[in-house]
Write a protein that holds these residues in place. Structure first.
Motif, PDB file in Angstrom:
ATOM      1  N   ALA A 174       1.207  -8.745  -3.293  1.00 19.43           N
ATOM      2  CA  ALA A 174       2.661  -8.568  -3.184  1.00 19.43           C
ATOM      3  C   ALA A 174       2.990  -7.077  -3.174  1.00 19.43           C
ATOM      4  O   ALA A 174       2.339  -6.281  -3.863  1.00 19.43           O
ATOM      5  N   PRO A 175       3.990  -6.677  -2.380  1.00 19.77           N
ATOM      6  CA  PRO A 175       4.361  -5.256  -2.363  1.00 19.77           C
ATOM      7  C   PRO A 175       4.923  -4.821  -3.710  1.00 19.77           C
ATOM      8  O   PRO A 175       5.580  -5.591  -4.407  1.00 19.77           O
ATOM      9  N   ARG A 176       4.648  -3.582  -4.064  1.00 20.19           N
ATOM     10  CA  ARG A 176       5.189  -3.008  -5.300  1.00 20.19           C
ATOM     11  C   ARG A 176       6.669  -2.676  -5.114  1.00 20.19           C
ATOM     12  O   ARG A 176       7.115  -2.360  -4.007  1.00 20.19           O
ATOM     13  N   SER A 177       7.387  -2.684  -6.187  1.00 21.07           N
ATOM     14  CA  SER A 177       8.774  -2.241  -6.146  1.00 21.07           C
ATOM     15  C   SER A 177       8.794  -0.726  -5.965  1.00 21.07           C
ATOM     16  O   SER A 177       7.787  -0.041  -6.194  1.00 21.07           O
ATOM     17  N   ARG A 178       9.934  -0.201  -5.604  1.00 18.43           N
ATOM     18  CA  ARG A 178      10.080   1.245  -5.465  1.00 18.43           C
ATOM     19  C   ARG A 178       9.801   1.936  -6.810  1.00 18.43           C
ATOM     20  O   ARG A 178       9.158   2.978  -6.859  1.00 18.43           O
ATOM     21  N   ALA A 179      10.257   1.347  -7.902  1.00 18.06           N
ATOM     22  CA  ALA A 179      10.021   1.927  -9.231  1.00 18.06           C
ATOM     23  C   ALA A 179       8.524   1.958  -9.553  1.00 18.06           C
ATOM     24  O   ALA A 179       8.022   2.941 -10.112  1.00 18.06           O
ATOM     25  N   GLU A 180       7.799   0.886  -9.208  1.00 15.80           N
ATOM     26  CA  GLU A 180       6.348   0.866  -9.433  1.00 15.80           C
ATOM     27  C   GLU A 180       5.655   1.939  -8.594  1.00 15.80           C
ATOM     28  O   GLU A 180       4.753   2.628  -9.072  1.00 15.80           O
ATOM     29  N   ARG A 181       6.086   2.079  -7.356  1.00 13.74           N
ATOM     30  CA  ARG A 181       5.489   3.092  -6.479  1.00 13.74           C
ATOM     31  C   ARG A 181       5.750   4.495  -7.021  1.00 13.74           C
ATOM     32  O   ARG A 181       4.889   5.356  -6.949  1.00 13.74           O
ATOM     33  N   ARG A 182       6.940   4.715  -7.540  1.00 17.22           N
ATOM     34  CA  ARG A 182       7.222   6.036  -8.111  1.00 17.22           C
ATOM     35  C   ARG A 182       6.313   6.303  -9.306  1.00 17.22           C
ATOM     36  O   ARG A 182       5.751   7.393  -9.429  1.00 17.22           O
ATOM     37  N   ARG A 183       6.169   5.322 -10.200  1.00 13.28           N
ATOM     38  CA  ARG A 183       5.276   5.500 -11.358  1.00 13.28           C
ATOM     39  C   ARG A 183       3.850   5.792 -10.888  1.00 13.28           C
ATOM     40  O   ARG A 183       3.178   6.685 -11.414  1.00 13.28           O
ATOM     41  N   ASP A 184       3.381   5.036  -9.895  1.00 14.74           N
ATOM     42  CA  ASP A 184       2.024   5.254  -9.370  1.00 14.74           C
ATOM     43  C   ASP A 184       1.897   6.635  -8.740  1.00 14.74           C
ATOM     44  O   ASP A 184       0.878   7.315  -8.903  1.00 14.74           O
ATOM     45  N   VAL A 223       9.129  12.069  -0.244  1.00 17.65           N
ATOM     46  CA  VAL A 223       7.901  11.446  -0.734  1.00 17.65           C
ATOM     47  C   VAL A 223       7.886  10.013  -0.241  1.00 17.65           C
ATOM     48  O   VAL A 223       8.888   9.297  -0.371  1.00 17.65           O
ATOM     49  N   GLN A 224       6.739   9.613   0.302  1.00 15.49           N
ATOM     50  CA  GLN A 224       6.527   8.245   0.739  1.00 15.49           C
ATOM     51  C   GLN A 224       5.237   7.728   0.106  1.00 15.49           C
ATOM     52  O   GLN A 224       4.300   8.510  -0.094  1.00 15.49           O
ATOM     53  N   ALA A 225       5.180   6.420  -0.182  1.00 13.42           N
ATOM     54  CA  ALA A 225       3.965   5.806  -0.717  1.00 13.42           C
ATOM     55  C   ALA A 225       3.879   4.369  -0.241  1.00 13.42           C
ATOM     56  O   ALA A 225       4.876   3.652  -0.250  1.00 13.42           O
ATOM     57  N   TRP A 226       2.668   3.967   0.177  1.00 14.85           N
ATOM     58  CA  TRP A 226       2.434   2.594   0.577  1.00 14.85           C
ATOM     59  C   TRP A 226       0.948   2.291   0.500  1.00 14.85           C
ATOM     60  O   TRP A 226       0.119   3.179   0.528  1.00 14.85           O
ATOM     61  N   ARG A 227       0.647   1.003   0.389  1.00 16.05           N
ATOM     62  CA  ARG A 227      -0.743   0.546   0.368  1.00 16.05           C
ATOM     63  C   ARG A 227      -1.076  -0.204   1.648  1.00 16.05           C
ATOM     64  O   ARG A 227      -2.021   0.129   2.326  1.00 16.05           O
ATOM     65  N   GLU A 228      -0.326  -1.218   1.944  1.00 11.77           N
ATOM     66  CA  GLU A 228      -0.566  -2.056   3.125  1.00 11.77           C
ATOM     67  C   GLU A 228       0.705  -2.147   3.946  1.00 11.77           C
ATOM     68  O   GLU A 228       1.759  -1.658   3.536  1.00 11.77           O
ATOM     69  N   VAL A 229       0.608  -2.812   5.070  1.00  8.27           N
ATOM     70  CA  VAL A 229       1.744  -2.908   5.988  1.00  8.27           C
ATOM     71  C   VAL A 229       2.964  -3.534   5.317  1.00  8.27           C
ATOM     72  O   VAL A 229       4.096  -3.189   5.643  1.00  8.27           O
ATOM     73  N   ASN A 230       2.743  -4.417   4.356  1.00  7.13           N
ATOM     74  CA  ASN A 230       3.892  -5.049   3.686  1.00  7.13           C
ATOM     75  C   ASN A 230       4.634  -4.079   2.763  1.00  7.13           C
ATOM     76  O   ASN A 230       5.696  -4.409   2.254  1.00  7.13           O
ATOM     77  N   GLU A 231       4.096  -2.874   2.548  1.00  8.46           N
ATOM     78  CA  GLU A 231       4.797  -1.873   1.753  1.00  8.46           C
ATOM     79  C   GLU A 231       5.453  -0.803   2.621  1.00  8.46           C
ATOM     80  O   GLU A 231       6.064   0.125   2.089  1.00  8.46           O
ATOM     81  N   LEU A 232       5.352  -0.929   3.941  1.00  9.20           N
ATOM     82  CA  LEU A 232       6.014   0.055   4.800  1.00  9.20           C
ATOM     83  C   LEU A 232       7.530   0.050   4.627  1.00  9.20           C
ATOM     84  O   LEU A 232       8.127   1.113   4.503  1.00  9.20           O
ATOM     85  N   PRO A 233       8.173  -1.113   4.587  1.00 12.50           N
ATOM     86  CA  PRO A 233       9.605  -1.074   4.260  1.00 12.50           C
ATOM     87  C   PRO A 233       9.785  -0.542   2.831  1.00 12.50           C
ATOM     88  O   PRO A 233       9.064  -0.930   1.922  1.00 12.50           O
ATOM     89  N   GLY A 234      10.694   0.359   2.656  1.00 22.62           N
ATOM     90  CA  GLY A 234      10.941   0.912   1.330  1.00 22.62           C
ATOM     91  C   GLY A 234       9.930   1.948   0.892  1.00 22.62           C
ATOM     92  O   GLY A 234       9.854   2.277  -0.288  1.00 22.62           O
ATOM     93  N   ARG A 235       9.143   2.485   1.826  1.00 21.28           N
ATOM     94  CA  ARG A 235       8.111   3.469   1.437  1.00 21.28           C
ATOM     95  C   ARG A 235       8.689   4.809   1.008  1.00 21.28           C
ATOM     96  O   ARG A 235       8.019   5.583   0.357  1.00 21.28           O
ATOM     97  N   ASP A 236       9.943   5.085   1.374  1.00 17.91           N
ATOM     98  CA  ASP A 236      10.565   6.333   0.946  1.00 17.91           C
ATOM     99  C   ASP A 236      10.886   6.263  -0.546  1.00 17.91           C
ATOM    100  O   ASP A 236      11.632   5.393  -0.991  1.00 17.91           O
ATOM    101  N   LEU A 237      10.330   7.207  -1.305  1.00 15.00           N
ATOM    102  CA  LEU A 237      10.594   7.294  -2.733  1.00 15.00           C
ATOM    103  C   LEU A 237      11.508   8.457  -3.072  1.00 15.00           C
ATOM    104  O   LEU A 237      12.153   8.467  -4.114  1.00 15.00           O
ATOM    105  N   MET A 238      11.506   9.474  -2.189  1.00 16.93           N
ATOM    106  CA  MET A 238      12.338  10.656  -2.385  1.00 16.93           C
ATOM    107  C   MET A 238      12.863  11.069  -1.029  1.00 16.93           C
ATOM    108  O   MET A 238      12.131  11.042  -0.028  1.00 16.93           O
ATOM    109  N   ARG A 239      14.141  11.441  -0.998  1.00 15.39           N
ATOM    110  CA  ARG A 239      14.763  12.022   0.199  1.00 15.39           C
ATOM    111  C   ARG A 239      15.593  13.208  -0.240  1.00 15.39           C
ATOM    112  O   ARG A 239      16.278  13.146  -1.259  1.00 15.39           O
TER     113      ARG A 239
END
Length: 151
Positions: free
Chosen positions: A5-15, A129-145
């Motif tokens: 399952a894709p991570r939430s934006r908050a999880e991606r920021r922590r990671d 800042v962008q972060a993603w693991r797989e294609v299902n994390e491409l939406p919402g990959r922006d963590l900072m603008r």
């Protein structure tokens, strides 16, 4: 094989913040003023606001960073990537407090101050800042603008 399952934006920021605090090296992509690309690995130190790197001022990366004031960094493997676009401030070796330079040297295992005047510090402030693991994390990959965290 099903994707996790894709991570939430908050999880991606922590990671991402964990990676910034614990990784030592990043791929650094620059371009010359006429657009010639250049890619190198550099060690960095993260202070919670900016990344600090060092490279020879007269090398391609140093010249490009100083000339354009912009950079793109990539951290992590291709299936867990963090991409950072940032602005660059160029600092002479003596411009940093000794404590900050010592911290970089301890973390990187390299002290540019010992290399003499050829090196400069490059303080990189993230703007995107962008972060993603797989294609299902491409939406919402922006963590900072525009230098502001979105989560």
């Amino acid at each position: 094989m099903p994707l996790p399952a894709p991570r939430s934006r908050a999880e991606r920021r922590r990671d991402t913040e964990h990676r910034l605090a614990h990784d030592v090296d990043a791929w650094v992509a620059t371009a010359s003023p006429d657009g010639a690309p250049h890619l190198v690995p550099l060690s960095f130190d993260w202070d919670g606001e900016a990344l600090l790197a060092a490279t020879p001022a007269d090398g391609p990366t140093g010249r490009n960073l100083a000339a354009t004031g912009t950079v793109r960094l990539a951290l992590g493997p291709t299936r867990d990537v963090t991409v950072i676009d940032g602005t660059v401030e160029v600092l002479d070796l003596g411009a940093l407090p000794a404590e900050r330079a010592d911290r970089f040297a301890a973390r990187a295992g390299f002290d540019p101050r010992a290399a003499g005047g050829a090196y400069r510090w490059f303080r990189i402030t993230p703007r995107r800042v962008q972060a993603w693991r797989e294609v299902n994390e491409l939406p919402g990959r922006d963590l900072m603008r525009d230098g502001r965290w979105l989560a």
